[in-house]
Scaffold this active site. Sequence first.
Site, PDB file in Angstrom:
ATOM      1  CD  GLU A   3       3.173   6.427  35.353  1.00 38.75           C
ATOM      2  OE1 GLU A   3       3.456   5.534  34.527  1.00 38.75           O
ATOM      3  OE2 GLU A   3       3.065   6.217  36.570  1.00 38.75           O
ATOM      4  CB  CYS A  16       0.781   3.814  27.835  1.00 38.78           C
ATOM      5  SG  CYS A  16      -0.303   3.482  29.216  1.00 38.78           S
TER       6      CYS A  16
END
Length: 524
Positions: free
Chosen positions: A265, A299
């Site tokens: 990720e 993110c």
Amino acid sequence: LSSRASAILRPLDIPLSGEIAGAYDGSWKGSGDILESVCPSTGEIIARIRTASPSELHETLDKTRDAYKHLRALPAPRRGEILRQIRESIASKREALGALVSLEMGKIRTEGVGEVQEFVDICDSAVGLSRMMNGRVVNSERPGHSILEVPNPLGVVGVISAFNFPVAVYGWNFALSFAAGNATLWKPSPTTPLCAIAVTKLIARVLEANDVPGAAASLVVGGSDIGEAIVQASEVDLVSFTGSEKVGREVGRAVQSRFGKTILELGGNNAAVVMPDADLSLAVPAIGFGAIGTAGQRCTSTRRLYVHRSISDKVLRALSGLYSAISPGDPLESTTLLGPLHSKTAVNTYVTALTSLRASGAEILSGGDDLEPLPAPLATGNYVKPVIAIPRTHDPLKEPWNKELFVPILNVAIFDHLEDAINWNNAVPQGLSSSLWTRDIRNVGKWIGPSGSDAGIVNVNVGTSGAEIGAAFGGNKVHKCLSQSTGWGRESGGDAWKQYVRWSACTINFSDNAPLAQGVNFSI
Ligand code: NAD
């Protein structure tokens, strides 16, 4: 220690003085280097943590492996019941843990509490899953035969996490990993060790009360050396890594070289696209939250804004107005909407990026000027003003468009056709989140369909950041010329649990004959 910090640490059972043990595998230890936890809002050192030494890491790996053997023998619904108790324990400290996230990471209090809520939510989901992690029965071509696909626990799941979600990302992984019957080893960011210690203490108490070895939820605080050792360790069956593209690349290669499994990720470079028919009373605040929330350190933060030419003046005026109404302050105060950057390094990144934008002739619509000094103790914190910039040129393959800088700078470009905006959205190497603002169903169809946004998260009238736990979270990319810089991981909801098991294909013969598949004849 300041009264501000001690009031937050005390209810979480974190010692207010001395060196704190940063490794846990049933007992607390740590004889490695000392690591300091620094409050980004004030610069105060709030704790000194003893990291795990290499030999302690190996001892912890062995104990974690043993804990897996214990866990895999428990029926999944029993594991679910223990998770339910962990959920209760985390929920009972929601406010206290949220405040610790604010203190140590720097995000504003409501976001800190929201992050703890994510842990609670994914536990709820995993408790239900513990009764639904089903395999299946497949029709066999042979008479008297059945084929089962059985999800069995994998073993040890190593979770290496980033600084910006110091509680939730572990929750996403731990809850599914535990429900699936794995033991989990956590290496948190070296700059948010207290969040990890507080969460592990809460989990450890529940494990102990249920006679489950503490190493079912092991912790090793440490830096990149500990991270590398976990990545290399053959005891770790799955490495779930959340962090930068640069480190993710190394982790991916190293785990692949020993044929381990990974969930990666990595970074995002997320765009919001505003069409002429968008409801700006919804779009502008959501874009503001996406770009300024967590001081641009999610993110999923909005880093690129593509606005249709016909409404660009209106949108940019409204957004600049929103920016001018927000000033940085103490993230622990309930009225603050913008906290500090997490580190001095991030402040330097911000200054360098701004200098380079100016040097290349970008128009700075908001922010960029000097910040009024904040009163003590905030004067020594990492505060910056968020920036809206219109770079002179738009080329998604070049800076500043192709990079994730992890600071609150929003770059804007104007488009004339939705197709152009979709192409720009997709042209960067990252593919995490994206957002379209429109009321026209035809635009929605284009955006979410096969020729639309190629990101993993494709929102409509919802900003790029602030995902719920229900849908699996992670990156995608279809652009064939570029690397996929977000990774292809899936965590949290959806079918993400299937990565935490090994699938056993079991063909069972109930008959008195032993025919071969495909009618192969091997009669002797
Ligand atoms: P980072 O890559 O610097 O560090 C992440 C973790 O990796 C830390 O625990 C670190 O100690 C460890 N590490 C460093 N070097 C290592 C090595 N060689 N081997 C193994 N582990 C190593 O990231 P960061 O600065 O903490 O976090 C910011 C990044 O994380 C951003 O790029 C952000 O987009 C990304 N992120 C992604 C998601 C997502 O779900 N896609 C979520 C949060 C953050």
